[in-house]
Design a protein around this motif. Structure first.
Motif, PDB file in Angstrom:
ATOM      1  N   SER A  49       0.728  -1.250   0.110  1.00 36.29           N
ATOM      2  CA  SER A  49       0.057  -0.004   0.027  1.00 36.29           C
ATOM      3  C   SER A  49       0.874   1.278   0.040  1.00 36.29           C
ATOM      4  O   SER A  49       1.981   1.173   0.609  1.00 36.29           O
ATOM      5  N   PHE A  50       0.227   2.351  -0.613  1.00 32.43           N
ATOM      6  CA  PHE A  50       0.892   3.897  -0.577  1.00 32.43           C
ATOM      7  C   PHE A  50      -0.102   4.640   0.016  1.00 32.43           C
ATOM      8  O   PHE A  50      -1.441   4.604  -0.367  1.00 32.43           O
ATOM      9  N   GLU A  51       0.496   5.591   0.774  1.00 36.18           N
ATOM     10  CA  GLU A  51      -0.320   6.637   1.235  1.00 36.18           C
ATOM     11  C   GLU A  51       0.481   7.777   1.589  1.00 36.18           C
ATOM     12  O   GLU A  51       1.716   7.672   1.853  1.00 36.18           O
ATOM     13  N   ALA A  52      -0.296   8.951   1.809  1.00 31.81           N
ATOM     14  CA  ALA A  52       0.569  10.163   2.306  1.00 31.81           C
ATOM     15  C   ALA A  52       0.191  10.227   3.780  1.00 31.81           C
ATOM     16  O   ALA A  52      -0.915   9.999   4.356  1.00 31.81           O
ATOM     17  N   ARG A  53       1.459  10.487   4.506  1.00 28.96           N
ATOM     18  CA  ARG A  53       1.157  10.664   6.154  1.00 28.96           C
ATOM     19  C   ARG A  53       1.629  12.027   6.235  1.00 28.96           C
ATOM     20  O   ARG A  53       2.453  12.653   5.929  1.00 28.96           O
ATOM     21  N   GLU A  54       0.945  12.655   7.411  1.00 30.65           N
ATOM     22  CA  GLU A  54       1.455  13.925   8.032  1.00 30.65           C
ATOM     23  C   GLU A  54       2.495  13.853   8.948  1.00 30.65           C
ATOM     24  O   GLU A  54       2.489  13.029   9.987  1.00 30.65           O
ATOM     25  N   HIS A  55       3.696  14.493   8.721  1.00 32.96           N
ATOM     26  CA  HIS A  55       4.556  14.360   9.689  1.00 32.96           C
ATOM     27  C   HIS A  55       4.313  15.932  10.457  1.00 32.96           C
ATOM     28  O   HIS A  55       4.270  17.041   9.994  1.00 32.96           O
ATOM     29  N   LYS A  56       4.593  15.708  11.757  1.00 37.39           N
ATOM     30  CA  LYS A  56       4.352  16.868  12.735  1.00 37.39           C
ATOM     31  C   LYS A  56       5.496  18.077  12.541  1.00 37.39           C
ATOM     32  O   LYS A  56       6.603  17.431  12.043  1.00 37.39           O
ATOM     33  N   ALA A  57       5.327  19.141  13.033  1.00 34.51           N
ATOM     34  CA  ALA A  57       6.267  20.228  12.906  1.00 34.51           C
ATOM     35  C   ALA A  57       7.349  19.962  14.231  1.00 34.51           C
ATOM     36  O   ALA A  57       6.992  19.172  15.105  1.00 34.51           O
ATOM     37  N   LYS A  58       8.699  20.183  13.915  1.00 36.33           N
ATOM     38  CA  LYS A  58       9.585  19.884  15.016  1.00 36.33           C
ATOM     39  C   LYS A  58      10.304  20.890  15.098  1.00 36.33           C
ATOM     40  O   LYS A  58      10.154  22.015  14.434  1.00 36.33           O
ATOM     41  N   SER A  59      10.851  21.120  16.386  1.00 34.24           N
ATOM     42  CA  SER A  59      11.778  22.333  16.757  1.00 34.24           C
ATOM     43  C   SER A  59      13.235  22.024  16.935  1.00 34.24           C
ATOM     44  O   SER A  59      13.939  22.821  17.415  1.00 34.24           O
ATOM     45  N   ARG A  60      13.540  20.675  16.639  1.00 39.85           N
ATOM     46  CA  ARG A  60      15.023  20.543  16.680  1.00 39.85           C
ATOM     47  C   ARG A  60      15.335  19.899  15.573  1.00 39.85           C
ATOM     48  O   ARG A  60      14.837  18.625  15.106  1.00 39.85           O
ATOM     49  N   ASN A  61      16.545  19.946  14.795  1.00 40.35           N
ATOM     50  CA  ASN A  61      17.068  19.032  13.970  1.00 40.35           C
ATOM     51  C   ASN A  61      18.145  18.366  14.765  1.00 40.35           C
ATOM     52  O   ASN A  61      19.104  18.407  15.333  1.00 40.35           O
ATOM     53  N   LEU A  62      17.557  16.871  14.742  1.00 41.94           N
ATOM     54  CA  LEU A  62      18.466  15.868  15.510  1.00 41.94           C
ATOM     55  C   LEU A  62      19.667  15.622  14.933  1.00 41.94           C
ATOM     56  O   LEU A  62      20.749  15.225  15.648  1.00 41.94           O
ATOM     57  N   ARG A  63      19.769  15.870  13.747  1.00 37.18           N
ATOM     58  CA  ARG A  63      21.106  15.467  13.026  1.00 37.18           C
ATOM     59  C   ARG A  63      22.300  16.508  13.608  1.00 37.18           C
ATOM     60  O   ARG A  63      23.355  16.195  13.893  1.00 37.18           O
TER      61      ARG A  63
END
Length: 86
Positions: A49-63
């Motif tokens: 299956s293929f679908e679009a998922r919402e990614h939440k806003a983030k306040s830190r770049n973990l990298r």
């Protein structure tokens, strides 16, 4: 396996030419992209299956460990069926 190799593998299994197979695969990919864009789910029978998922806003770049604002976004997600996972 690249696209050309995929076409060569599929064409003998169907009654279509390599060019017709390419047209069909391109149409399928374009349709999946068009359908999942407005957040619908696509599950071809006997496939994954293929679908679009919402990614939440983030306040830190973990990298890099720095605080930055990353806005919410939608991203395509592929989910494998049980047979494929095994």
């Amino acid at each position: 396996m690249n696209k050309d190799e995929l076409l060569e593998a599929i064409s003998p299994k169907t009654t279509t030419t390599k060019k017709q197979t390419e047209t069909i695969l391109t149409a399928q990919a374009d349709t999946i992209i068009d359908v999942i864009s407005p957040s619908e789910k696509v599950t071809p029978v006997g496939f994954d299956s293929f679908e679009a998922r919402e990614h939440k806003a983030k306040s830190r770049n973990l990298r890099i460990g720095k605080k930055i604002k990353i806005s919410a976004a939608k991203a395509p997600v592929f989910s494998a069926i049980k047979v494929f996972k095994e």
